[in-house]
Design a protein around this motif. Structure first.
Motif, mmCIF file in Angstrom:
data_model
loop_
_atom_site.group_PDB
_atom_site.id
_atom_site.type_symbol
_atom_site.label_atom_id
_atom_site.label_comp_id
_atom_site.label_asym_id
_atom_site.label_seq_id
_atom_site.Cartn_x
_atom_site.Cartn_y
_atom_site.Cartn_z
ATOM 1 N N TYR A 1 0.843 -1.183 0.000
ATOM 2 C CA TYR A 1 0.000 0.000 0.000
ATOM 3 C C TYR A 1 0.881 1.236 0.000
ATOM 4 C CZ TYR A 1 -4.180 -2.717 0.871
ATOM 5 O OH TYR A 1 -5.231 -3.581 0.750
ATOM 6 N N GLY B 1 -3.308 3.235 -0.462
ATOM 7 C CA GLY B 1 -4.004 2.501 -1.507
ATOM 8 C C GLY B 1 -3.067 1.683 -2.358
ATOM 9 N N SER C 1 -5.473 -3.258 -7.476
ATOM 10 C CA SER C 1 -5.647 -4.716 -7.389
ATOM 11 C C SER C 1 -5.335 -5.380 -8.726
ATOM 12 C CB SER C 1 -7.088 -5.047 -6.984
ATOM 13 O OG SER C 1 -7.967 -4.819 -8.076
ATOM 14 N N HIS D 1 -8.872 -2.479 -9.722
ATOM 15 C CA HIS D 1 -9.638 -1.637 -8.818
ATOM 16 C C HIS D 1 -8.657 -0.932 -7.889
ATOM 17 C CE1 HIS D 1 -12.919 -4.153 -10.177
ATOM 18 N NE2 HIS D 1 -13.777 -3.375 -9.542
ATOM 19 N N ILE E 1 -7.838 -0.078 -4.279
ATOM 20 C CA ILE E 1 -8.165 -0.563 -2.938
ATOM 21 C C ILE E 1 -7.597 0.446 -1.951
ATOM 22 C CG2 ILE E 1 -7.988 -2.460 -1.301
ATOM 23 C CD1 ILE E 1 -9.311 -3.259 -3.946
ATOM 24 N N ARG F 1 -7.190 1.730 2.061
ATOM 25 C CA ARG F 1 -7.185 1.236 3.444
ATOM 26 C C ARG F 1 -7.050 2.423 4.386
ATOM 27 N NH1 ARG F 1 -3.003 -3.226 5.381
ATOM 28 N NH2 ARG F 1 -4.283 -4.464 4.008
ATOM 29 N N THR G 1 -11.664 -0.867 4.601
ATOM 30 C CA THR G 1 -11.119 -1.018 3.262
ATOM 31 C C THR G 1 -12.221 -0.729 2.254
ATOM 32 O OG1 THR G 1 -9.660 -2.749 4.069
ATOM 33 C CG2 THR G 1 -9.927 -2.605 1.700
ATOM 34 N N ALA H 1 -13.050 -0.595 -2.072
ATOM 35 C CA ALA H 1 -12.627 -0.884 -3.442
ATOM 36 C C ALA H 1 -13.371 0.057 -4.384
ATOM 37 C CB ALA H 1 -12.937 -2.324 -3.805
ATOM 38 N N ALA I 1 -13.957 1.015 -8.465
ATOM 39 C CA ALA I 1 -13.782 0.620 -9.867
ATOM 40 C C ALA I 1 -13.340 1.827 -10.693
ATOM 41 C CB ALA I 1 -15.089 0.062 -10.411
ATOM 42 N N THR J 1 -19.748 3.453 -2.705
ATOM 43 C CA THR J 1 -18.311 3.707 -2.548
ATOM 44 C C THR J 1 -18.064 4.610 -1.349
ATOM 45 O OG1 THR J 1 -17.898 3.443 -4.915
ATOM 46 C CG2 THR J 1 -16.282 4.707 -3.656
#
Length: 87
Positions: free
Chosen positions: A7, A34, A37, A41, A43, A45, A52, A54, A56, A68
């Motif tokens: 991250y 972040g 992925s 995506h 991700i 934190r 967390t 995600a 798109a 979101t």
């Protein structure tokens, strides 16, 4: 053995829509980190590691945007509640 995802506070946001970039920048300013992925995506934190999110590439519908933002808003409320005296 699986690699541990790394991250950072500055993953590449190329290809993400304006909404996703704005959410990411806002979260990074609050200490979130972040990564991107395997399915591309973003991700995110939270600083405490409890939340967390995600995101798109495209979050066109209002429902997707609301979904979101919901965990981020919950985390912000939790942080405010923890800093209030008497709690």
């Amino acid at each position: 053995m699986a690699k541990t995802p790394q991250y950072t506070d500055a993953p590449s946001l190329r290809g993400f829509d304006k909404f996703a970039k704005g959410v990411a920048r806002d979260c990074f300013s609050k200490g979130w980190t972040g990564r991107i992925s395997a399915k591309s995506h973003l991700i995110l934190r939270s600083p405490d590691g409890e939340t967390t999110v995600a995101i798109a590439h495209a979050n066109g519908s209002p429902r997707a945007r609301g979904n979101t933002l919901a965990p981020i808003r919950r985390w912000e409320r939790t942080q405010r509640d923890r800093t209030r005296p008497g709690r």
